[in-house]
Structures are given as structure tokens and as C-alpha cells.
Design a protein around this motif. Structure first.
Motif: not given
Length: 289
Positions: A138-144, A260-262
Motif C-alpha cells: 500500500g506504499l510507494d516508498l518505505v524508509f527503515f 538507513i534504507y529506502l
């Protein structure tokens, strides 16, 4: 089947009154206009113009009136669709981004501001969650803060080093030995995400801090350090500019920085807006460094 080009020609001839003036308006030859009108009449099975001949203007037949009345709506819808596609290609639209505190507070304000400067009509939605393994569904991009598992593509955007945060004068200037954390009262984040890895490093080194308070609120950690409740070990990106009563120290030996990743769905085409978010994020990180 109706052809939008034929409807556009119908509209131009009806407004200009002659095939010749319609050809000039459309950038066609007069014979091309005649051919398109003939093709339209063949497709609808009737005449759309009465042609009196000579200098007199042509006039719409009743069938032509019906076609033009509905054709205007189709042409307007086609123009609006074409405009929407062009705006989408330029970077308009909606983008849904998964984030977490550090990114929300430090990186995304710059990204969002630049994005809205470029595309004021962009619809940007942010979803913040502190979890061990976020989902890109449901998301286009995710930071983690770590590589994501599953069917995703991802890029590491930042190495975020850890520092000791303590009240002024609690430690001498310079690095703090890792062993100095053994038995020390500590304010910490919940043992999820990269915090769990850091605490495993403590254990492997035989260091056992006394955790006196846990909170997922970065500012809450700093507030309790400032109040004298304990020290903290935090990534640099979580820190606001510390006041005079708070100091940061390197750790010796240094802990491995959190990564930290995108990330985004693999094998799924990204919108121009999402691609621009990636570009602006990389720019913001370079400036931060």
C-alpha cells in the motif's frame, strides 16, 4: 468507432464555417479535412454537414448537431486526460511514504519542501510506524533502519553512527569506553529495529547497562538524560542540537552504525513523483553529511 481526430475536425469546421479555414486552424490541407469529414460520415452512417457550395458556409445537419454536442464533451475529456498525463509525467500525483521518527524530523522536511516547491499540487502522504519489519504494501516508498526483507528493491541512503549522550561533566572529554556503560543507568528506546542489535553488542561485550526507562520518543529519551535519570546511546540522526547541559561522546570501540534504507516494491514501475522523492532524499542526505 468514433475517432477523436474526426470529432476535432467536425468542431473546427463547425466553428470556422468552411473546410479551408478549418484546415488552416488545424494545420491540415483542405483535402485532409475533407477526407476526415468523409470518414466521420461513414462511421456514423450519415451526413454531418450541408454543403451549399460557393462562398456560403457549411452548416451542421441534425446528425452533425448531435455529434458536436456530445463530441465537445469527449474532446474536453480527452484534453483533460492529456493534461493530467502530462502533469503526472512532470511529477504531480500522489505518493505514499512509510517513515520513522528520525527520517520524519531530519530528512523528510527538506524533501517535502523541495517537492512542493516543484509541484505544489503533489499529494504527499506520510505514514509513521515504529516496527521491527515494516511492510511496503500500500506504499510507494518505505524508509527503515535496516534492509527490508521480501520482494523489494532498496538503496542504503545513510550510515548513522551511535554516540553516548550524557549530562555535561558526567564523562571526561573524548570517547567513552564501551565498558564504562556496564552497570550505568541508561534511558533507551524499545528493543526493536536496530536497538535490539545494539543491545546484543552490549551483551557480547559483557556490558550490562541498567535500563531505567524505555520510550520510542527520541525527545523523551533526551529529556530524561537532561533530567539526570541516566545516559543514552543514540544514533546521531535522532538528536536535536543539544543544549549546554547535554554532551555527546564517541564510543570506543565504535558501534557499527545503523544503516538507513529506502525501499520500494520490486518489479513495479515507480511514478515520476516517487522517483523524484528518491532523488531529493539522496540530495538531502549528501547535504546532511
Amino acid at each position: 468507432m468514433l475517432d477523436l481526430r474526426h470529432l476535432a475536425t467536425l468542431h473546427a469546421v463547425a466553428e470556422e464555417g468552411t473546410f479551408g479555414r478549418a484546415a488552416d486552424r488545424l494545420g491540415y490541407t483542405q483535402s485532409a479535412v475533407s477526407q476526415q469529414v468523409a470518414a466521420l460520415e461513414k462511421s456514423v452512417g450519415g451526413t454531418v454537414f450541408d454543403r451549399p457550395g460557393g462562398p456560403k458556409p457549411v452548416r451542421l445537419t441534425p446528425l452533425g448537431e448531435v455529434l458536436l454536442a456530445h463530441g465537445r464533451d469527449l474532446l474536453a475529456l480527452a484534453a483533460a486526460t492529456e493534461d493530467a498525463v502530462e502533469r503526472f509525467k512532470a511529477g504531480e500525483g500522489r505518493v505514499d511514504i512509510g517513515t520513522f521518527q528520525s527520517i520524519t524530523n531530519v530528512i523528510l522536511p527538506t524533501v517535502v519542501r523541495r517537492l512542493l516547491d516543484e509541484q505544489p499540487a503533489a499529494d504527499i502522504r506520510l505514514f509513521e510506524e515504529e516496527t521491527d519489519q515494516p511492510s511496503a504494501d500500500g506504499l510507494d516508498l518505505v524508509f527503515f533502519d535496516g534492509p527490508l526483507k521480501g520482494d523489494v528493491e532498496q538503496v542504503k541512503i545513510l550510515d548513522d553512527p551511535y554516540v553516548v549522550v550524557a549530562r555535561h561533566g558526567q564523562f571526561a572529554d573524548g570517547p567513552v569506553p564501551l565498558q564504562a556503560l556496564d552497570g550505568a543507568a541508561m534511558v533507551a528506546q524499545p528493543p526493536i529495529c536496530d536497538q535490539a542489535r545494539v543491545e546484543r553488542v552490549y551483551a557480547e561485550a559483557g556490558v550490562a547497562p541498567l535500563i531505567v526507562f524505555r520510550t520510542a520518543d527520541n525527545r523523551g529519551v533526551l529529556s530524561m538524560v537532561r533530567a539526570g535519570m541516566g545516559i543514552a546511546v543514540m544514533p546521531l540522526l535522532t538528536l536535536d542540537i543539544p543544549p549546554d547541559d547535554i554532551r555527546t561522546h564517541e564510543i570506543e570501540p565504535a558501534l557499527t552504525p545503523r544503516e538507513i534504507y529506502l525501499a520500494w516494491h520490486a518489479n513495479r514501475t515507480l511514478s515520476p513523483l516517487a522517483k523524484r522523492v528518491i532523488d531529493l532524499t539522496e540530495q538531502a542526505v549528501r547535504q546532511l553529511r
